[in-house]
Enzyme design. Structure first.
Site, mmCIF file in Angstrom:
data_model
loop_
_atom_site.group_PDB
_atom_site.id
_atom_site.type_symbol
_atom_site.label_atom_id
_atom_site.label_comp_id
_atom_site.label_asym_id
_atom_site.label_seq_id
_atom_site.Cartn_x
_atom_site.Cartn_y
_atom_site.Cartn_z
ATOM 1 N N HIS A 1 0.947 -1.249 0.255
ATOM 2 C CA HIS A 1 0.514 -0.242 0.452
ATOM 3 C C HIS A 1 0.769 1.034 0.052
ATOM 4 C CE1 HIS A 1 0.426 -1.301 3.961
ATOM 5 N NE2 HIS A 1 0.898 -0.548 4.592
ATOM 6 N N HIS B 1 1.101 4.768 0.916
ATOM 7 C CA HIS B 1 0.328 6.158 1.303
ATOM 8 C C HIS B 1 0.806 7.130 1.234
ATOM 9 C CE1 HIS B 1 0.310 4.285 5.550
ATOM 10 N NE2 HIS B 1 1.553 3.083 5.425
#
Ligand code: 5GP
Length: 142
Positions: A101, A103
């Site tokens: 992921h 950010h």
């Protein structure tokens, strides 16, 4: 890429509620549940690759294209001055969810935060030889 579905797979499947802000065949993005700033968004491949190097190149390209498209949209949505974009790539780097992921954290003038340089611990004092060895090793991939 085995075992129980990750939190992010469950979000993508609609089994855990989230504010999804972007979705393509390969990538999704949603607001972070514990935001570091208003608009803090996570951009993920739909498949649960754990580390960056596990993603096929085309998925990595899709992921980065999404980050590039979303960063200005996120800034505009919360009237931010900038964004910090980062990946905790592995547990020792702070990765808690084993599903890649990115950010995207909106940043504001005077928000009290630091640059990416603030994430590491004590800075090493490396000799020229050590720097040469490291550079050679990265260049050769060995
Ligand atoms: P990491 O430390 O793995 O880089 O970051 C994981 C991020 O996922 C954290 O910022 C955390 O707030 C976020 N997160 C964890 N669980 C959930 C969830 O169920 N929903 C959403 N939207 N974000 C989550």
């Amino acid at each position: 890429m085995s075992g129980d579905p990750t939190i992010f797979e469950q979000i993508i499947a609609g089994d855990i509620p989230a504010r999804i802000v972007y979705e393509t065949e390969t990538v999704a993005a949603f607001l972070d549940a514990n935001p570091l700033a208003p608009g803090h968004t996570l951009v993920v491949p739909k498949e649960p690759y754990e580390r960056l190097d596990e993603m096929p190149g085309d998925v990595a390209a899709d992921l980065w294209a999404a980050v590039q498209e979303l960063a200005p949209r996120i800034e505009a949505a919360v009237d931010a001055d900038a964004t910090t974009v980062g990946v905790n790539n592995g547990e020792a780097a702070g990765q808690e969810v084993p599903h890649v992921h990115v950010h995207v954290v909106p940043r504001f003038e005077g928000d009290g935060g630091g640059p990416i340089h603030a994430v590491a611990g004590d800075r090493p004092d490396l000799s020229e030889d050590e720097l040469d060895d490291i550079a050679d090793s990265i260049e050769s991939g060995e």
